[in-house]
Design a protein around this motif. Structure first.
Motif, PDB file in Angstrom:
ATOM      1  N   PRO A  14      49.540   1.685   1.623  1.00 53.01           N
ATOM      2  CA  PRO A  14      50.632   1.487   0.664  1.00 53.01           C
ATOM      3  C   PRO A  14      50.228   0.856  -0.655  1.00 53.01           C
ATOM      4  O   PRO A  14      50.920   1.028  -1.666  1.00 53.01           O
ATOM      5  CB  PRO A  14      51.604   0.570   1.426  1.00 53.01           C
ATOM      6  CG  PRO A  14      51.350   0.866   2.862  1.00 53.01           C
ATOM      7  CD  PRO A  14      49.864   1.102   2.940  1.00 53.01           C
ATOM      8  N   SER A  15      49.131   0.102  -0.679  1.00 51.75           N
ATOM      9  CA  SER A  15      48.698  -0.554  -1.912  1.00 51.75           C
ATOM     10  C   SER A  15      47.598   0.208  -2.636  1.00 51.75           C
ATOM     11  O   SER A  15      46.997  -0.305  -3.586  1.00 51.75           O
ATOM     12  CB  SER A  15      48.230  -1.986  -1.611  1.00 51.75           C
ATOM     13  OG  SER A  15      47.174  -1.984  -0.657  1.00 51.75           O
ATOM     14  N   SER A  16      47.325   1.433  -2.218  1.00 53.37           N
ATOM     15  CA  SER A  16      46.261   2.229  -2.834  1.00 53.37           C
ATOM     16  C   SER A  16      46.557   2.482  -4.315  1.00 53.37           C
ATOM     17  O   SER A  16      47.668   2.884  -4.676  1.00 53.37           O
ATOM     18  CB  SER A  16      46.137   3.569  -2.108  1.00 53.37           C
ATOM     19  OG  SER A  16      45.429   4.507  -2.886  1.00 53.37           O
ATOM     20  N   PRO A  17      45.575   2.291  -5.195  1.00 57.08           N
ATOM     21  CA  PRO A  17      45.763   2.590  -6.618  1.00 57.08           C
ATOM     22  C   PRO A  17      46.123   4.053  -6.864  1.00 57.08           C
ATOM     23  O   PRO A  17      46.910   4.352  -7.768  1.00 57.08           O
ATOM     24  CB  PRO A  17      44.401   2.238  -7.232  1.00 57.08           C
ATOM     25  CG  PRO A  17      43.814   1.226  -6.305  1.00 57.08           C
ATOM     26  CD  PRO A  17      44.255   1.659  -4.937  1.00 57.08           C
ATOM     27  N   GLU A  18      45.553   4.942  -6.079  1.00 55.88           N
ATOM     28  CA  GLU A  18      45.857   6.365  -6.244  1.00 55.88           C
ATOM     29  C   GLU A  18      47.313   6.664  -5.921  1.00 55.88           C
ATOM     30  O   GLU A  18      47.982   7.435  -6.627  1.00 55.88           O
ATOM     31  CB  GLU A  18      44.938   7.203  -5.353  1.00 55.88           C
ATOM     32  CG  GLU A  18      45.070   8.708  -5.601  1.00 55.88           C
ATOM     33  CD  GLU A  18      44.074   9.527  -4.797  1.00 55.88           C
ATOM     34  OE1 GLU A  18      44.137  10.764  -4.865  1.00 55.88           O
ATOM     35  OE2 GLU A  18      43.229   8.921  -4.101  1.00 55.88           O
ATOM     36  N   LEU A  19      47.830   6.051  -4.860  1.00 55.54           N
ATOM     37  CA  LEU A  19      49.236   6.227  -4.516  1.00 55.54           C
ATOM     38  C   LEU A  19      50.134   5.612  -5.587  1.00 55.54           C
ATOM     39  O   LEU A  19      51.139   6.214  -5.993  1.00 55.54           O
ATOM     40  CB  LEU A  19      49.523   5.584  -3.163  1.00 55.54           C
ATOM     41  CG  LEU A  19      50.985   5.592  -2.692  1.00 55.54           C
ATOM     42  CD1 LEU A  19      51.537   7.019  -2.641  1.00 55.54           C
ATOM     43  CD2 LEU A  19      51.120   4.911  -1.333  1.00 55.54           C
ATOM     44  N   SER A  20      49.787   4.429  -6.059  1.00 51.00           N
ATOM     45  CA  SER A  20      50.571   3.776  -7.108  1.00 51.00           C
ATOM     46  C   SER A  20      50.617   4.619  -8.375  1.00 51.00           C
ATOM     47  O   SER A  20      51.665   4.727  -9.027  1.00 51.00           O
ATOM     48  CB  SER A  20      49.979   2.393  -7.425  1.00 51.00           C
ATOM     49  OG  SER A  20      50.036   1.546  -6.292  1.00 51.00           O
ATOM     50  N   LYS A  21      49.509   5.236  -8.717  1.00 48.91           N
ATOM     51  CA  LYS A  21      49.452   6.097  -9.904  1.00 48.91           C
ATOM     52  C   LYS A  21      50.355   7.310  -9.731  1.00 48.91           C
ATOM     53  O   LYS A  21      51.058   7.716 -10.664  1.00 48.91           O
ATOM     54  CB  LYS A  21      48.012   6.542 -10.153  1.00 48.91           C
ATOM     55  CG  LYS A  21      47.838   7.429 -11.385  1.00 48.91           C
ATOM     56  CD  LYS A  21      46.383   7.813 -11.578  1.00 48.91           C
ATOM     57  CE  LYS A  21      46.211   8.718 -12.797  1.00 48.91           C
ATOM     58  NZ  LYS A  21      44.780   9.107 -12.991  1.00 48.91           N
ATOM     59  N   TYR A  22      50.352   7.890  -8.544  1.00 50.42           N
ATOM     60  CA  TYR A  22      51.193   9.056  -8.279  1.00 50.42           C
ATOM     61  C   TYR A  22      52.671   8.694  -8.399  1.00 50.42           C
ATOM     62  O   TYR A  22      53.458   9.418  -9.021  1.00 50.42           O
ATOM     63  CB  TYR A  22      50.898   9.605  -6.888  1.00 50.42           C
ATOM     64  CG  TYR A  22      51.665  10.863  -6.564  1.00 50.42           C
ATOM     65  CD1 TYR A  22      51.223  12.103  -7.007  1.00 50.42           C
ATOM     66  CD2 TYR A  22      52.848  10.806  -5.831  1.00 50.42           C
ATOM     67  CE1 TYR A  22      51.935  13.263  -6.723  1.00 50.42           C
ATOM     68  CE2 TYR A  22      53.560  11.958  -5.553  1.00 50.42           C
ATOM     69  CZ  TYR A  22      53.104  13.171  -5.993  1.00 50.42           C
ATOM     70  OH  TYR A  22      53.830  14.313  -5.724  1.00 50.42           O
ATOM     71  N   LEU A  23      53.061   7.576  -7.809  1.00 51.79           N
ATOM     72  CA  LEU A  23      54.451   7.135  -7.872  1.00 51.79           C
ATOM     73  C   LEU A  23      54.864   6.825  -9.312  1.00 51.79           C
ATOM     74  O   LEU A  23      55.989   7.130  -9.734  1.00 51.79           O
ATOM     75  CB  LEU A  23      54.659   5.902  -6.992  1.00 51.79           C
ATOM     76  CG  LEU A  23      54.475   6.116  -5.488  1.00 51.79           C
ATOM     77  CD1 LEU A  23      54.514   4.773  -4.757  1.00 51.79           C
ATOM     78  CD2 LEU A  23      55.537   7.052  -4.934  1.00 51.79           C
ATOM     79  N   ALA A  24      53.948   6.235 -10.073  1.00 53.02           N
ATOM     80  CA  ALA A  24      54.251   5.929 -11.473  1.00 53.02           C
ATOM     81  C   ALA A  24      54.470   7.202 -12.280  1.00 53.02           C
ATOM     82  O   ALA A  24      55.326   7.241 -13.174  1.00 53.02           O
ATOM     83  CB  ALA A  24      53.116   5.102 -12.075  1.00 53.02           C
ATOM     84  N   ILE A  83      48.139   3.714   7.261  1.00 55.93           N
ATOM     85  CA  ILE A  83      47.668   4.912   6.572  1.00 55.93           C
ATOM     86  C   ILE A  83      48.802   5.929   6.476  1.00 55.93           C
ATOM     87  O   ILE A  83      49.598   6.078   7.402  1.00 55.93           O
ATOM     88  CB  ILE A  83      46.447   5.550   7.279  1.00 55.93           C
ATOM     89  CG1 ILE A  83      46.776   5.908   8.725  1.00 55.93           C
ATOM     90  CG2 ILE A  83      45.246   4.627   7.225  1.00 55.93           C
ATOM     91  CD1 ILE A  83      45.676   6.716   9.408  1.00 55.93           C
ATOM     92  N   LEU A  84      48.870   6.610   5.340  1.00 63.36           N
ATOM     93  CA  LEU A  84      49.908   7.615   5.147  1.00 63.36           C
ATOM     94  C   LEU A  84      49.656   8.792   6.068  1.00 63.36           C
ATOM     95  O   LEU A  84      48.623   9.454   5.992  1.00 63.36           O
ATOM     96  CB  LEU A  84      49.921   8.075   3.686  1.00 63.36           C
ATOM     97  CG  LEU A  84      51.006   9.094   3.319  1.00 63.36           C
ATOM     98  CD1 LEU A  84      52.394   8.527   3.580  1.00 63.36           C
ATOM     99  CD2 LEU A  84      50.865   9.514   1.861  1.00 63.36           C
ATOM    100  N   ASP A  85      50.642   9.070   6.941  1.00 65.82           N
ATOM    101  CA  ASP A  85      50.474  10.087   7.974  1.00 65.82           C
ATOM    102  C   ASP A  85      51.317  11.336   7.722  1.00 65.82           C
ATOM    103  O   ASP A  85      50.943  12.435   8.093  1.00 65.82           O
ATOM    104  CB  ASP A  85      50.830   9.488   9.336  1.00 65.82           C
ATOM    105  CG  ASP A  85      50.467  10.388  10.489  1.00 65.82           C
ATOM    106  OD1 ASP A  85      49.268  10.690  10.651  1.00 65.82           O
ATOM    107  OD2 ASP A  85      51.368  10.802  11.231  1.00 65.82           O
ATOM    108  N   SER A  86      52.494  11.162   7.095  1.00 67.50           N
ATOM    109  CA  SER A  86      53.327  12.304   6.736  1.00 67.50           C
ATOM    110  C   SER A  86      54.302  11.862   5.650  1.00 67.50           C
ATOM    111  O   SER A  86      54.421  10.664   5.353  1.00 67.50           O
ATOM    112  CB  SER A  86      54.087  12.855   7.954  1.00 67.50           C
ATOM    113  OG  SER A  86      55.086  11.957   8.386  1.00 67.50           O
TER     114      SER A  86
END
Length: 222
Positions: A14-24, A83-86
């Motif tokens: 949940p704190s991954s920079p890549e995920l944060s960038k996508y959400l932003a 970890i993101l599973d689905s």
């Protein structure tokens, strides 16, 4: 996958920079305040982060023996052990909000919680030969393009007949909308609108617009 299709996020925490960038990136396409702040629903074996304004729900599975607790806040999660599973991508067909078969059904409340996903066209890599239920090899398009108006007919024409399907049975009031699953591609589609419910839902299903796309690890990845 194109950047709009979030399968590349699988395996992140949940704190991954890549995920944060996508959400932003998604957040720049909505006007709601704080769209990247999720509602957390935590249980011992799974954690959901619901981004209602973004039309996105992320399911995280625990790793390394971690067990979450019910009712945790975002700051109380052990992010490095999730970890993101689905994930679910939401699209709210307009007819599902006002159609006579939708009034008073339990599904309408769930639909209203989420806005529609803000980025289209979604492009999925589904190329290659596949086998039908009889083992015959069939060719199909290399990509699946999904817009907010894509229907059951569009998905079946590209992906072929689903591995599993259900819903659409029972009386028109309160019946479950039709759904289809393609295990090889890691895609499950739930359909919305008047065409997806009631005793004749499968006859009308080709014209039903998708409501939720669930993405998960495909059987071809295993």
């Amino acid at each position: 996958m194109t950047p709009q299709s979030p399968v590349h996020l699988f395996g992140l925490n949940p704190s991954s920079p890549e995920l944060s960038k996508y959400l932003a990136t998604l957040a720049t396409h909505v006007s709601t305040s704080n769209p990247t702040t999720p509602e957390v629903k935590s249980y011992s074996d799974v954690v959901y982060l619901n981004y209602y304004a973004l039309g996105l729900s992320l399911l995280f599975a625990p790793a390394s023996g971690y067990k979450s607790k019910t009712g945790l806040k975002l700051s109380e999660l052990s992010n490095d052990q999730l970890i993101l599973d689905s994930l679910d991508i939401y699209n709210i067909p307009k007819s599902s909000m006002s159609g006579p078969r939708s009034r008073g059904t339990s599904s309408r409340t769930a639909e209203l919680a989420f806005s529609s996903f803000p980025l289209y066209t979604l492009v999925f890599d589904v190329g290659g030969e596949v086998k039908d239920k009889d083992g015959k090899v069939q060719a199909r398009p290399s990509i699946l393009e999904v817009t907010s108006q894509s229907t059951g007919k569009d998905f079946v024409e590209c992906l072929g007949e689903p591995d599993r399907k259900g819903g659409g049975a029972g009386p028109s009031s309160g019946s479950i909308g039709i759904w289809c699953e393609w295990k090889r591609d890691g895609i499950m589609i739930e359909f919305g609108g008047d065409e997806a419910t009631g005793p004749q839902a499968w006859e009308r299903g080709k014209d039903a617009v998708w409501k939720v796309i669930t993405l998960f690890s495909s059987t071809s990845d295993k």
